[in-house]
Scaffold this active site. Structure first.
Site, mmCIF file in Angstrom:
data_model
loop_
_atom_site.group_PDB
_atom_site.id
_atom_site.type_symbol
_atom_site.label_atom_id
_atom_site.label_comp_id
_atom_site.label_asym_id
_atom_site.label_seq_id
_atom_site.Cartn_x
_atom_site.Cartn_y
_atom_site.Cartn_z
ATOM 1 N N THR A 1 0.836 -1.205 0.000
ATOM 2 C CA THR A 1 0.000 0.000 0.000
ATOM 3 C C THR A 1 0.870 1.254 0.000
ATOM 4 O O THR A 1 1.987 1.238 0.493
ATOM 5 C CB THR A 1 -0.849 -0.055 1.284
ATOM 6 O OG1 THR A 1 -1.729 -1.169 1.180
ATOM 7 C CG2 THR A 1 -1.639 1.208 1.520
ATOM 8 N N ARG B 1 -14.368 -7.083 -0.724
ATOM 9 C CA ARG B 1 -13.705 -6.827 0.563
ATOM 10 C C ARG B 1 -13.068 -5.427 0.553
ATOM 11 O O ARG B 1 -12.402 -5.041 -0.384
ATOM 12 C CB ARG B 1 -12.635 -7.883 0.808
ATOM 13 C CG ARG B 1 -11.803 -7.701 2.097
ATOM 14 C CD ARG B 1 -10.514 -6.956 1.844
ATOM 15 N NE ARG B 1 -9.648 -6.911 3.030
ATOM 16 C CZ ARG B 1 -8.563 -6.145 3.129
ATOM 17 N NH1 ARG B 1 -8.217 -5.371 2.130
ATOM 18 N NH2 ARG B 1 -7.839 -6.158 4.206
ATOM 19 N N VAL B 2 -13.326 -4.681 1.598
ATOM 20 C CA VAL B 2 -12.673 -3.383 1.760
ATOM 21 C C VAL B 2 -11.902 -3.429 3.078
ATOM 22 O O VAL B 2 -12.461 -3.834 4.108
ATOM 23 C CB VAL B 2 -13.704 -2.235 1.781
ATOM 24 C CG1 VAL B 2 -13.020 -0.904 2.083
ATOM 25 C CG2 VAL B 2 -14.447 -2.155 0.449
ATOM 26 N N GLY B 3 -10.645 -3.056 3.039
ATOM 27 C CA GLY B 3 -9.814 -3.099 4.248
ATOM 28 C C GLY B 3 -9.815 -1.771 4.981
ATOM 29 O O GLY B 3 -10.710 -0.936 4.818
ATOM 30 N N ASP B 4 -8.782 -1.583 5.761
ATOM 31 C CA ASP B 4 -8.668 -0.362 6.571
ATOM 32 C C ASP B 4 -8.397 0.887 5.747
ATOM 33 O O ASP B 4 -8.796 1.997 6.118
ATOM 34 C CB ASP B 4 -7.514 -0.510 7.571
ATOM 35 C CG ASP B 4 -6.180 -0.665 6.830
ATOM 36 O OD1 ASP B 4 -6.050 -1.634 6.068
ATOM 37 O OD2 ASP B 4 -5.301 0.211 6.983
ATOM 38 N N THR C 1 -0.434 1.103 6.854
ATOM 39 C CA THR C 1 -0.401 -0.082 5.999
ATOM 40 C C THR C 1 -0.392 -1.306 6.909
ATOM 41 O O THR C 1 -0.194 -1.187 8.108
ATOM 42 C CB THR C 1 0.838 -0.070 5.086
ATOM 43 O OG1 THR C 1 0.791 -1.225 4.233
ATOM 44 C CG2 THR C 1 2.127 -0.128 5.892
ATOM 45 N N GLY C 2 -0.633 -2.472 6.306
ATOM 46 C CA GLY C 2 -0.597 -3.698 7.098
ATOM 47 C C GLY C 2 -1.886 -4.483 6.975
ATOM 48 O O GLY C 2 -2.686 -4.244 6.061
ATOM 49 N N GLY D 1 -5.317 -5.221 7.218
ATOM 50 C CA GLY D 1 -6.455 -4.322 7.400
ATOM 51 C C GLY D 1 -7.431 -4.758 8.469
ATOM 52 O O GLY D 1 -7.947 -3.934 9.235
HETATM 53 N N1 ASP Z 1 -3.945 -2.343 4.657
HETATM 54 C C1 ASP Z 1 -4.207 -2.867 3.342
HETATM 55 C C2 ASP Z 1 -5.490 -3.633 3.363
HETATM 56 O O1 ASP Z 1 -5.730 -4.365 4.307
HETATM 57 C C3 ASP Z 1 -3.126 -3.731 2.823
HETATM 58 C C4 ASP Z 1 -1.719 -3.232 3.003
HETATM 59 O O2 ASP Z 1 -1.499 -2.193 3.573
HETATM 60 O O3 ASP Z 1 -0.784 -3.904 2.537
HETATM 61 O O4 ASP Z 1 -6.227 -3.567 2.415
#
Ligand code: ASP
Length: 285
Positions: free
Chosen positions: A142, A170-173, A193-194, A196
């Site tokens: 990200t 799917r929607v993440g953070d 990032t990380g 989600g």
């Molecule tokens: N945080 C992002 C998500 O979960 C993925 C990422 O940051 O690598 O969609």
């Protein structure tokens, strides 16, 4: 990293607003196929790219967020359009693309977002014989940016293709206000990032903003020794809480309200960099 920093700094140093710098830096990163945003993003379970992005203005607390886009090459541009031209804060899927088209955005062919290596990775993940190989963590990630301008405007943004092989829809953070991004001119600007699903549990970007606003809640020993700045102590604290309460790894970049930078990560790797007020570049690849 350098391309993003240079693009953003060029505008800031010419007196442009923080929002221009953040948008431009993120567009540069979205255009880099090595990163999980815009072109070259991870494919979802169905072999499609679905993109999420957010831009938030720390002065007004207004955000523009978009999610599950399949036909927008630079989602951060659409996030800005939502921020500036919509009464709403978040638009998703077909409605977001309709809003884009109504404002003259080009809707791209979804194939335009897919690189050969992302397709190959997806194919491997579908084949039992190579599925294990395809789950190895990749360097693609990200992207995000935070900037403060001479007027004190503080803006943060995040853009992502989300997690590899995610369920369609799917929607993440990342595009969620307070989770993958937050900006408050009275506290700071944060982009995360990380994993989600873990970051959402602790609403990490807002958590960082709250800690920046009132660092007294940080454990006392963290304030006395260790991290050089409160901003760094806050970034470190967020990752400890992400691990303990979200059972996840991640990373964040931030600027406090005075423009002091910090970054931290618990994932295997996170490249980051910043430009100081004198134009000095620091890049940690
Ligand atoms: N945080 C992002 C998500 O979960 C993925 C990422 O940051 O690598 O969609």
């Amino acid at each position: 990293m350098r391309a993003g920093l240079e693009a953003g700094w060029k505008l800031l140093s010419q007196g442009h607003a923080a929002i221009d710098a953040v948008e431009t830096a993120i567009v540069a990163l979205e255009e880099d196929p090595a990163l999980d945003a815009g072109v070259g993003s991870h494919l979802n379970r169905d072999g499609r790219v679905q993109l999420d992005a957010i831009l938030m203005d720390g002065m007004t607390l207004k955000a523009g967020a978009v999610a599950a886009l399949e036909r927008i090459r630079n989602p951060i541009r659409l996030a800005r359009l939502v921020l500036e031209k919509s009464e709403h804060m978040m638009l998703v899927g077909a409605g977001a693309e309709q809003f884009a088209a109504e404002h003259g955005f080009r809707l791209c062919d979804p194939e335009e977002l897919i690189t050969d290596s992302a397709r190959e990775e997806w194919r491997k993940s579908r084949d039992k014989r190579t599925a294990k190989e395809a789950t190895v963590p990749q360097s693609r990630g990200t992207v995000g940016a935070v900037a403060i301008d001479t007027h004190g405007n503080l803006v943060a943004g995040t853009s992502t293709g989300g997690t590899r092989g995610k369920c369609p829809g799917r929607v993440g953070d990342s595009p969620l206000i307070g989770c993958g991004c937050y900006a408050d001119a009275e506290a700071g600007g944060i982009s995360c990032t990380g994993y989600g699903e873990g970051i959402m549990k602790i609403v990490m970007a807002k958590l960082a903003a709250d800690l920046l606003r009132d660092p007294r809640v940080l454990p006392p020993h963290r304030r006395k020794r260790g991290p050089a700045t409160i901003a760094q102590a806050v970034a470190d604290a967020c990752l400890r809480i992400l691990e303990r309460r979200g059972h996840a790894t991640g990373g964040l970049i931030l600027l406090d309200r005075k423009g002091r930078p910090a970054a931290a990560y618990s994932t295997p790797r996170m490249a980051y960099g910043y430009v100081d007020a004198d134009g000095g570049f620091t890049i940690v690849p």
